[in-house]
Design a protein around this motif. Structure first.
Motif, mmCIF file in Angstrom:
data_model
loop_
_atom_site.group_PDB
_atom_site.id
_atom_site.type_symbol
_atom_site.label_atom_id
_atom_site.label_comp_id
_atom_site.label_asym_id
_atom_site.label_seq_id
_atom_site.Cartn_x
_atom_site.Cartn_y
_atom_site.Cartn_z
ATOM 1 N N PRO A 1 -4.542 -25.824 1.773
ATOM 2 C CA PRO A 1 -3.730 -26.463 1.799
ATOM 3 C C PRO A 1 -2.852 -27.148 3.676
ATOM 4 O O PRO A 1 -3.105 -26.543 4.692
ATOM 5 N N LYS A 2 -1.727 -27.832 3.620
ATOM 6 C CA LYS A 2 -1.577 -28.906 4.640
ATOM 7 C C LYS A 2 -0.506 -27.682 5.207
ATOM 8 O O LYS A 2 0.572 -26.737 4.152
ATOM 9 N N PRO A 3 -0.237 -27.346 6.288
ATOM 10 C CA PRO A 3 1.032 -26.804 6.780
ATOM 11 C C PRO A 3 2.274 -26.351 6.323
ATOM 12 O O PRO A 3 2.435 -27.170 5.574
ATOM 13 N N PHE A 4 2.619 -25.042 5.489
ATOM 14 C CA PHE A 4 3.970 -25.351 4.686
ATOM 15 C C PHE A 4 4.744 -23.762 5.405
ATOM 16 O O PHE A 4 3.738 -22.683 5.731
ATOM 17 N N LEU A 5 5.859 -24.060 4.764
ATOM 18 C CA LEU A 5 6.667 -22.676 5.532
ATOM 19 C C LEU A 5 6.596 -21.123 4.117
ATOM 20 O O LEU A 5 6.607 -22.044 2.905
ATOM 21 N N ALA A 6 7.092 -20.908 4.450
ATOM 22 C CA ALA A 6 6.955 -19.424 3.624
ATOM 23 C C ALA A 6 7.586 -17.992 4.418
ATOM 24 O O ALA A 6 8.516 -17.656 5.957
ATOM 25 N N ARG A 7 8.257 -17.525 3.046
ATOM 26 C CA ARG A 7 9.778 -16.472 3.738
ATOM 27 C C ARG A 7 8.972 -15.047 2.998
ATOM 28 O O ARG A 7 8.950 -14.866 2.162
ATOM 29 N N ILE A 8 7.855 -14.009 4.505
ATOM 30 C CA ILE A 8 7.396 -12.717 4.076
ATOM 31 C C ILE A 8 7.982 -11.752 4.623
ATOM 32 O O ILE A 8 8.691 -11.547 6.209
ATOM 33 N N VAL A 9 8.659 -10.909 3.740
ATOM 34 C CA VAL A 9 9.431 -9.762 3.869
ATOM 35 C C VAL A 9 8.641 -8.676 3.958
ATOM 36 O O VAL A 9 7.876 -8.675 2.828
ATOM 37 N N PRO A 10 8.326 -7.738 4.443
ATOM 38 C CA PRO A 10 8.442 -6.111 4.489
ATOM 39 C C PRO A 10 8.764 -5.860 2.987
ATOM 40 O O PRO A 10 10.162 -6.263 2.535
ATOM 41 N N ARG A 11 8.008 -5.201 1.912
ATOM 42 C CA ARG A 11 8.434 -4.216 1.051
ATOM 43 C C ARG A 11 9.462 -3.770 1.250
ATOM 44 O O ARG A 11 10.977 -3.109 0.347
ATOM 45 N N ASN A 12 9.473 -2.425 2.089
ATOM 46 C CA ASN A 12 10.506 -1.514 2.888
ATOM 47 C C ASN A 12 10.364 -1.166 3.862
ATOM 48 O O ASN A 12 8.972 -1.217 4.336
ATOM 49 N N SER A 13 11.350 0.028 3.985
ATOM 50 C CA SER A 13 10.598 0.476 5.819
ATOM 51 C C SER A 13 9.440 0.937 5.822
ATOM 52 O O SER A 13 8.349 1.405 6.846
ATOM 53 N N GLU A 14 9.685 2.211 4.564
ATOM 54 C CA GLU A 14 8.574 2.891 4.605
ATOM 55 C C GLU A 14 6.965 2.623 4.429
ATOM 56 O O GLU A 14 6.025 2.976 5.482
ATOM 57 N N LYS A 15 7.151 1.001 4.501
ATOM 58 C CA LYS A 15 5.471 0.512 4.415
ATOM 59 C C LYS A 15 5.423 -0.354 5.724
ATOM 60 O O LYS A 15 4.060 -0.089 6.167
ATOM 61 N N VAL A 16 6.713 -0.219 6.644
ATOM 62 C CA VAL A 16 6.403 -0.487 7.372
ATOM 63 C C VAL A 16 6.251 0.041 9.068
ATOM 64 O O VAL A 16 5.048 -0.086 9.651
ATOM 65 N N ALA A 17 6.285 1.393 8.392
ATOM 66 C CA ALA A 17 6.363 2.534 9.665
ATOM 67 C C ALA A 17 4.839 2.684 8.989
ATOM 68 O O ALA A 17 4.158 3.047 10.084
ATOM 69 N N HIS A 18 4.686 2.383 8.006
ATOM 70 C CA HIS A 18 3.240 3.233 7.898
ATOM 71 C C HIS A 18 2.194 2.092 8.364
ATOM 72 O O HIS A 18 0.813 2.462 8.927
ATOM 73 N N VAL A 19 2.506 1.010 8.336
ATOM 74 C CA VAL A 19 1.825 -0.100 8.586
ATOM 75 C C VAL A 19 1.350 -0.387 10.519
ATOM 76 O O VAL A 19 0.298 0.662 10.836
ATOM 77 N N ARG A 20 2.747 1.132 11.195
ATOM 78 C CA ARG A 20 2.919 0.675 12.500
ATOM 79 C C ARG A 20 2.125 1.608 12.716
ATOM 80 O O ARG A 20 1.171 2.076 13.905
ATOM 81 N N ALA A 21 2.323 2.929 12.112
ATOM 82 C CA ALA A 21 1.389 5.159 12.026
ATOM 83 C C ALA A 21 -0.013 3.864 12.192
ATOM 84 O O ALA A 21 -1.016 4.411 12.914
ATOM 85 N N GLU A 22 -0.323 3.177 10.558
ATOM 86 C CA GLU A 22 -1.963 2.412 11.428
ATOM 87 C C GLU A 22 -3.168 2.227 12.428
ATOM 88 O O GLU A 22 -3.737 2.528 12.445
ATOM 89 N N TRP A 23 -2.102 1.230 12.644
ATOM 90 C CA TRP A 23 -1.908 0.535 13.909
ATOM 91 C C TRP A 23 -1.806 1.010 15.287
ATOM 92 O O TRP A 23 -2.844 0.987 16.006
ATOM 93 N N ALA A 24 -1.221 2.669 15.320
ATOM 94 C CA ALA A 24 -1.448 3.189 16.598
ATOM 95 C C ALA A 24 -2.532 4.098 16.386
ATOM 96 O O ALA A 24 -3.226 3.904 17.760
ATOM 97 N N LYS A 25 -2.734 3.951 15.585
ATOM 98 C CA LYS A 25 -4.699 4.593 15.388
ATOM 99 C C LYS A 25 -5.449 4.341 15.611
ATOM 100 O O LYS A 25 -6.263 4.647 15.912
ATOM 101 N N MET A 26 -5.258 2.924 14.865
ATOM 102 C CA MET A 26 -7.192 1.723 15.756
ATOM 103 C C MET A 26 -6.673 1.712 16.971
ATOM 104 O O MET A 26 -7.817 2.026 17.426
ATOM 105 N N GLU A 27 -5.515 1.610 17.875
ATOM 106 C CA GLU A 27 -5.444 1.368 18.772
ATOM 107 C C GLU A 27 -5.827 2.572 20.120
ATOM 108 O O GLU A 27 -6.301 2.406 20.941
ATOM 109 N N ASP A 28 -6.621 3.595 19.624
ATOM 110 C CA ASP A 28 -6.753 4.794 19.732
ATOM 111 C C ASP A 28 -8.260 4.986 19.884
ATOM 112 O O ASP A 28 -9.296 4.883 21.246
#
Length: 542
Positions: free
Chosen positions: A487-514
Motif C-alpha cells: 500500500p502507498k503510505p497512509f495515515l493511521a491512528r494507533i492507540v494503546p488499548r489501556n494503560s496496563e498494556k502500556v506498562a506491560h510492554v515497557r516492562a517486557e522491553w526492560a527485560k530485553m534491554e538487560d
C-alpha cells in the motif's frame, strides 16, 4: 546484376518478410489470449499501471491459462491454483528457470538469486540457503523475533505515526541478525533506508515499459546509453546496491576469518566460498538477497495488515477477543499459536488480501510442453497470476473483504499448504511455487504471527482524522507499482488499548534491554542457534 544474384536477393527479402509477418501473431495451438497486432502482438494492450487488474480481466475472459504475445516473446499466464500445481509444482524440472530480464540483471550485476536462471550456480546457492532457513533452523530464531518484536512495540508506543518505519526496522533487524550477526537498532539507520529505497527502485525499473521493450526486442540493447537513460539509471543503482551488499559481506567475512563474528548465515557462506571459490560479489548478492527478501516482503505484508485493521474494525475486535481469552494480561508467544486460530487466519488473510508479489516473478519453461491441449513453447515466460487467484470469488467469496474466518479449519503451515496435493487447499500464493518456493517462509510466518498477535493485543487501529476532525479512509487499491508492491503510505491512528498494556510492554522491553550491551547488540546470543564455528583451512588440516 546477374540473374542468380537477383533471385537470391528476392528470395532472402521474401524470407525476411515472411518471418516478420509471423512476429506478433499467436501461433495455432497456443493458449487463447487477446487479439494481436503485427510485429508487436499484445504490447499495445499492456497497461502502464495497475497491471494486476488487467491481468485479472483477461483471466476472466480467456480462462485459467492464456497467452500474451509480446513482440518476439511469449508469456503464458496461469490464473488458477490447479494450473500452478500441475505445471510449476508437478513439472518443476522444466518450469523453474527465469525469462530474460535485461534491466533487472543490470541492476543486479547478474547475481541476484531471484532472477537467476535455473542451473548449477542457482542450485548451489539454494542448497546453502536451505541449510539455514529450513524448518528446524527457523525454530531457533524465535528469540531474535521476540526481541525485535518487543522493540517494535516500543516504537509504536513512542512514535505511532512512524509505524511503517518501525515495521521495517523490525523485519530488517531480524534479518541482519540472521544473515550478518548484528541488530539494526534505529529506524534512522542509513543502511536500512538504503535497502528499502534501493529495492523500491529495483521494482520500479523492472516494471517499466522500457524494461519490457528491451526484453522483448533485444536488438534495442545496442542503442547507446544516452538514448536509453533507464539503462544508465540501472547501472547506477547496481553500483549503490553492490556497495551495500558486498560491503556488508566483506565486513562480516573479515570478522569471521578473525574469529570475532557472531554466529550468522555468512559463516556457512564463507565455508562454501572456501570450497567452491566463488566471487565476493556473488557472496555479497547471496547474503544481500536474503536481507532484501527477509526485510521487504514481510514488512509490506504487515503494512497491509495495519491498513486492513483500519478498514475492517470488526475483524480487529474479534481478534482481540480471542487474544484476551487465551493470553489475558500477558503478551502472546509462539506457544499460543495452536490456541489462536483466528490470529492464524489473520496471518493467512494478510498475505491473501495484500499479496506483495502481486503477479509473481515469472518462471520460464526450458523445453516445449503441452497442457490442457495447448502448446507451451520452450523459452516462454510463465506467470503465476497471484492477484487473480486470490481475488477469484469462486475461491474466496467477497474477495476484497478481509475475513480471517476463511481459514477457520485450516491448520496448515504455508509450507504444508504449498505441498498439499489438493490445489484448492492451498492458502495463498505469496511464497511462490515449485523449486522457486520461498525458503524463508517458516521464518516469515513466525514473524507475522508474533507481530499481528502482539500488535492486536496491545493496540487499537483507527482511521486518522484531518484538521477538521473528519475520518480519513485509506484506499486499499492505492498500491505502489513494480515487481513487488505494498500500500502507498497512509495515515493511521494507533492507540494503546489501556494503560496496563502500556506498562506491560515497557516492562517486557526492560527485560530485553538487560540482554543488550551499550550499543544495543546482544551481550550473549540465545542458545540453540544452528551455526557451527568457522575454522580456517589450516586449522582443519591440523
Amino acid at each position: 546484376m546477374p540473374v542468380s544474384y537477383l533471385a537470391f536477393i528476392l528470395a532472402l527479402t521474401a524470407l525476411i518478410a515472411y518471418r516478420l509477418s509471423k512476429v506478433g501473431r499467436r501461433p495455432a495451438g497456443y493458449p487463447p489470449g487477446p487479439p494481436t497486432w503485427p510485429l508487436i502482438g499484445n504490447l499495445h494492450l499492456m497497461p502502464k499501471d495497475k497491471a494486476h487488474l488487467q491481468f485479472q480481466k483477461w483471466a476472466e475472459e480467456y480462462g485459467p491459462v492464456y497467452s500474451l504475445i509480446l513482440g518476439t516473446k511469449v508469456m503464458i499466464v496461469l490464473s488458477s491454483d490447479q494450473a500452478i500445481k500441475d505445471l510449476l509444482d508437478k513439472r518443476s524440472a522444466i518450469y523453474s528457470s527465469r525469462p530474460d530480464m535485461y534491466l533487472g540483471q543490470i541492476v543486479s550485476g547478474g547475481l541476484r538469486m531471484l532472477l537467476m536462471e535455473y542451473g548449477e550456480t542457482w542450485r548451489m546457492i539454494r542448497k546453502i540457503v536451505h541449510n539455514n532457513l529450513n524448518i528446524k533452523a527457523a525454530r531457533t530464531y524465535v528469540p531474535y523475533q521476540d526481541l525485535e518484536n518487543k522493540a517494535m512495540l516500543i516504537g509504536f508506543l513512542d512514535t505511532p505515526n512512524l509505524f511503517i518505519n518501525h515495521i521495517r526496522r523490525y523485519t530488517n533487524s531480524l534479518t541482519t541478525q540472521m544473515v550478518f550477526g548484528f541488530r539494526t537498532t534505529s529506524i534512522d539507520d542509513p543502511k536500512l533506508k538504503q535497502l528499502f529505497h534501493g529495492f523500491e527502485q529495483f521494482c520500479e525499473v523492472t516494471g517499466t515499459q522500457t524494461a519490457a521493450l528491451l526484453d522483448l526486442f533485444p536488438f534495442l540493447r545496442i542503442l547507446p546509453d544516452f538514448t536509453v537513460p533507464l539503462r544508465k539509471y540501472a547501472k547506477n543503482l547496481h553500483q549503490k546496491e553492490r556497495e551495500l551488499y558486498v560491503g556488508h559481506w566483506m565486513n562480516v567475512k573479515k570478522a569471521i576469518k578473525k574469529g570475532t563474528a557472531k554466529p550468522c548465515f555468512c559463516l556457512d557462506l564463507v565455508r562454501a566460498q572456501d570450497e567452491e571459490n566463488f566471487s565476493d560479489d556473488l557472496a555479497g548478492y547471496v547474503s544481500g538477497s536474503l536481507l532484501e527478501a527477509g526485510s521487504d516482503t514481510t514488512a509490506a505484508t504487515l503494512v497491509g495488515f495495519v491498513q486492513a485493521m483500519i478498514l475492517f474494525p470488526e475483524v480487529m475486535k474479534a481478534a482481540q477477543e480471542e487474544l484476551d481469552s487465551i493470553c489475558g494480561d500477558r503478551l502472546p508467544t509462539m506457544d499460543d499459536e495452536p490456541n489462536l486460530p483466528y490470529i492464524r487466519g489473520c496471518v493467512k488473510e494478510s498475505m491473501r488480501w495484500m499479496p506483495t508479489d502481486i503477479l509473481g516473478v515469472p518462471h520460464a519453461v526450458i523445453r516445449d510442453d503441452d497442457y490442457m491441449g495447448y502448446k507451451i513453447p520452450k523459452g516462454a515466460g510463465v506467470m503465476w497470476n497471484v492477484w487473480a487467484i486470490h481475488m477469484n470469488p469462486k475461491r474466496h467469496p467477497d474477495p476484497r473483504r478481509f475475513d480471517p474466518s476463511r481459514y477457520a479449519h485450516d491448520n496448515q503451515t504455508a509450507a504444508e499448504a504449498a505441498s498439499n496435493g489438493n490445489a484448492a487447499a492451498r492458502d495463498h500464493f505469496v511464497f511462490g511455487a515449485g523449486r522457486r518456493l520461498c525458503q524463508g517462509m517458516h521464518i516469515a510466518e513466525r514473524s507475522l504471527f508474533l507481530a499481528i498477535s502482539r500488535l492486536l493485543w496491545a493496540f487499537d487501529f483507527q482511521k486518522a482524522l484531518d484538521d477538521n476532525g473528519n475520518e480519513i479512509t485509506p484506499d486499499a487499491d492505492d498500491l505502489t507499482e513494480g515487481l513487488f508492491v505494498l500500500p502507498k503510505p497512509f495515515l493511521a491512528r494507533i492507540v494503546p488499548r489501556n494503560s496496563e498494556k502500556v506498562a506491560h510492554v515497557r516492562a517486557e522491553w526492560a527485560k530485553m534491554e538487560d540482554l543488550l550491551d551499550d550499543e544495543l547488540q546482544w551481550k550473549v546470543l540465545p542458545e540453540g542457534l544452528i551455526w557451527r564455528q568457522y575454522e580456517l583451512a589450516t586449522e582443519k588440516a591440523v
